[in-house]
Write a protein that holds these residues in place. Structure first.
Motif, mmCIF file in Angstrom:
data_model
loop_
_atom_site.group_PDB
_atom_site.id
_atom_site.type_symbol
_atom_site.label_atom_id
_atom_site.label_comp_id
_atom_site.label_asym_id
_atom_site.label_seq_id
_atom_site.Cartn_x
_atom_site.Cartn_y
_atom_site.Cartn_z
ATOM 1 N N LYS A 246 25.254 5.942 -9.312
ATOM 2 C CA LYS A 246 24.201 5.067 -8.426
ATOM 3 C C LYS A 246 24.732 3.632 -8.389
ATOM 4 N N SER A 247 25.308 3.068 -9.508
ATOM 5 C CA SER A 247 25.936 1.699 -9.208
ATOM 6 C C SER A 247 26.946 1.442 -7.985
ATOM 7 N N THR A 248 27.752 2.657 -7.798
ATOM 8 C CA THR A 248 28.635 2.635 -6.806
ATOM 9 C C THR A 248 27.865 2.653 -5.411
ATOM 10 N N VAL A 249 26.892 3.633 -5.266
ATOM 11 C CA VAL A 249 25.966 3.734 -4.044
ATOM 12 C C VAL A 249 25.144 2.518 -3.845
ATOM 13 N N HIS A 250 24.592 1.753 -4.799
ATOM 14 C CA HIS A 250 23.977 0.760 -4.817
ATOM 15 C C HIS A 250 24.501 -0.531 -3.947
ATOM 16 N N ARG A 251 25.796 -0.563 -4.603
ATOM 17 C CA ARG A 251 26.641 -1.729 -3.976
ATOM 18 C C ARG A 251 26.826 -1.535 -2.453
ATOM 19 N N LEU A 252 27.240 -0.406 -2.010
ATOM 20 C CA LEU A 252 27.667 -0.033 -0.517
ATOM 21 C C LEU A 252 26.118 -0.213 0.152
ATOM 22 N N LEU A 253 25.088 0.425 -0.376
ATOM 23 C CA LEU A 253 23.869 0.254 0.409
ATOM 24 C C LEU A 253 23.508 -1.308 0.571
ATOM 25 N N ALA A 254 23.727 -2.297 -0.424
ATOM 26 C CA ALA A 254 23.498 -3.546 -0.289
ATOM 27 C C ALA A 254 24.418 -3.972 0.910
ATOM 28 N N THR A 255 25.588 -3.710 0.877
ATOM 29 C CA THR A 255 26.528 -4.071 2.120
ATOM 30 C C THR A 255 25.984 -3.614 3.346
ATOM 31 N N LEU A 256 25.686 -2.359 3.429
ATOM 32 C CA LEU A 256 25.238 -1.669 4.823
ATOM 33 C C LEU A 256 23.826 -2.499 5.144
ATOM 34 N N GLU A 257 22.989 -2.730 4.072
ATOM 35 C CA GLU A 257 21.684 -3.468 4.568
ATOM 36 C C GLU A 257 22.198 -4.755 5.125
ATOM 37 N N ASN A 258 22.833 -5.438 4.368
ATOM 38 C CA ASN A 258 23.229 -7.057 4.841
ATOM 39 C C ASN A 258 23.833 -6.866 6.295
ATOM 40 N N LYS A 259 24.691 -5.874 6.633
ATOM 41 C CA LYS A 259 25.193 -5.941 7.854
ATOM 42 C C LYS A 259 24.210 -5.352 9.046
ATOM 43 N N GLY A 260 23.088 -4.906 8.627
ATOM 44 C CA GLY A 260 22.023 -4.350 9.564
ATOM 45 C C GLY A 260 22.185 -2.848 9.969
ATOM 46 N N PHE A 261 23.217 -2.162 9.158
ATOM 47 C CA PHE A 261 23.345 -0.757 9.696
ATOM 48 C C PHE A 261 22.105 -0.099 8.774
ATOM 49 N N LEU A 262 21.584 -0.471 7.683
ATOM 50 C CA LEU A 262 20.329 0.289 6.912
ATOM 51 C C LEU A 262 19.266 -0.656 6.771
ATOM 52 N N ILE A 263 18.184 -0.234 6.723
ATOM 53 C CA ILE A 263 16.891 -1.154 6.334
ATOM 54 C C ILE A 263 16.248 -0.465 5.191
ATOM 55 N N ARG A 264 15.837 -1.325 4.304
ATOM 56 C CA ARG A 264 15.305 -0.703 3.064
ATOM 57 C C ARG A 264 13.685 -1.303 2.940
ATOM 58 N N ASP A 265 13.014 -0.064 2.543
ATOM 59 C CA ASP A 265 11.447 -0.425 2.552
ATOM 60 C C ASP A 265 11.083 -0.963 1.323
ATOM 61 N N VAL A 266 10.419 -2.044 1.390
ATOM 62 C CA VAL A 266 10.541 -2.638 -0.275
ATOM 63 C C VAL A 266 9.363 -1.866 -0.818
ATOM 64 N N GLU A 267 8.620 -1.210 -0.417
ATOM 65 C CA GLU A 267 7.557 -0.468 -1.114
ATOM 66 C C GLU A 267 8.096 0.839 -1.446
ATOM 67 N N THR A 268 8.662 1.729 -0.728
ATOM 68 C CA THR A 268 9.104 2.922 -1.263
ATOM 69 C C THR A 268 10.373 2.762 -1.760
ATOM 70 N N GLU A 269 11.254 1.885 -1.546
ATOM 71 C CA GLU A 269 12.498 1.594 -1.979
ATOM 72 C C GLU A 269 13.690 2.461 -1.326
ATOM 73 N N LYS A 270 13.142 3.157 -0.117
ATOM 74 C CA LYS A 270 13.850 4.095 0.312
ATOM 75 C C LYS A 270 14.777 3.423 1.714
ATOM 76 N N TYR A 271 15.762 4.013 2.064
ATOM 77 C CA TYR A 271 16.554 3.435 3.286
ATOM 78 C C TYR A 271 16.306 4.260 4.643
ATOM 79 N N ARG A 272 16.475 3.543 5.712
ATOM 80 C CA ARG A 272 16.552 4.137 7.033
ATOM 81 C C ARG A 272 17.858 3.526 7.796
ATOM 82 N N LEU A 273 17.952 3.827 9.024
ATOM 83 C CA LEU A 273 18.953 3.456 9.888
ATOM 84 C C LEU A 273 18.555 2.157 10.385
#
Length: 247
Positions: free
Chosen positions: A40-67
């Protein structure tokens, strides 16, 4: 050298995360971690990078990601020549109106086929074809078309696959491939899904290379063998026109 390998591995993992969304609209950290068998720690770091670059969006309520919107920005730069799903859509709609069944466009990706475009039938009872769906090459009219007209190595690899389904006869499959090459189209009845049938033809570009298959599918009680034989010339003609549009 080790640093280069680590960077490449990080890129591959980031792309694997994006590919998780080919069959899901939103995913959480645990789901992605499970799918990729990564910590999870590896995935979390990559998700943060993808989110910062705009490739993913995180829903603050559900904590789920979408394109994210960056994906759509990239896709907007596809030209019609590069994107058969866009370029061939008018012809697919024309064919749908002619045969009154759902029309799907498939390409081969390794030992699978992917539906990259679909036009739903207007009939009240119809075959619903989700875009992006991946299916095996062992069953289905479009699968057999994509194998019949591919390099011989594709059929050999497929037939030697240890995961070949027990309910499909290899000998019968090979015979069907030869028949498809002779008649220029393929049919299937309840091979992948109960109650559905399909008829498909290959699309060759102007250089004679196989690029896709086009299929009409619907309920098997309506799309009978007789009907599919009647529709086959229309589908082959549409496939020919589509091919002339592609380099």
């Amino acid at each position: 050298m080790e640093e280069q390998k680590a960077n490449v591995r990080a890129v591959e993992r980031a792309l694997d995360i994006l590919l998780c969304f080919t069959d899901a609209t939103d995913l959480g950290l645990s789901e992605i971690s499970s799918r990729l068998s990564l910590h999870k720690s590896t995935v979390h770091r990559l998700l943060a990078t993808l989110e910062n670059k705009g490739f993913l969006i995180r829903d603050v309520e559900t904590e789920k990601y979408r394109l994210g919107f960056r994906i759509w920005e990239l896709s907007a730069n596809l030209t019609h020549n590069d994107d058969p799903a866009t370029m061939l859509l008018p012809e697919m709609e024309r064919l749908r109106d002619l045969v009154e069944e759902t029309i799907s466009l498939y390409v081969r990706d390794g030992m699978e086929r992917i539906r990259i475009q679909a036009v739903q039938s207007k009939q009240p009872i119809r075959r619903v074809a989700p875009i992006g769906a991946r299916m095996p090459l062992t069953v289905g009219a479009s699968s057999k078309v994509l194998v019949a007209y591919a390099d011989a190595a594709v059929a050999r690899e497929l037939l030697e696959d240890p995961d070949w389904p027990d309910f499909v006869s290899r000998e019968s499959y090979v015979e069907q491939l030869e028949q498809i090459r002779q008649q220029g189209f393929a049919t299937s009845v309840e091979e992948r899904e109960l109650g559905t049938a399909a008829v498909a033809a290959p699309i060759f570009n102007r250089n004679g290379q196989l690029v896709a298959s086009i299929a009409a599918s619907g309920p098997s009680n309506r799309l009978t063998q007789e009907k599919m034989s009647q529709y086959a010339p229309f589908i082959k003609e549409a496939a020919y026109r589509m091919g002339k549009m592609m380099k």
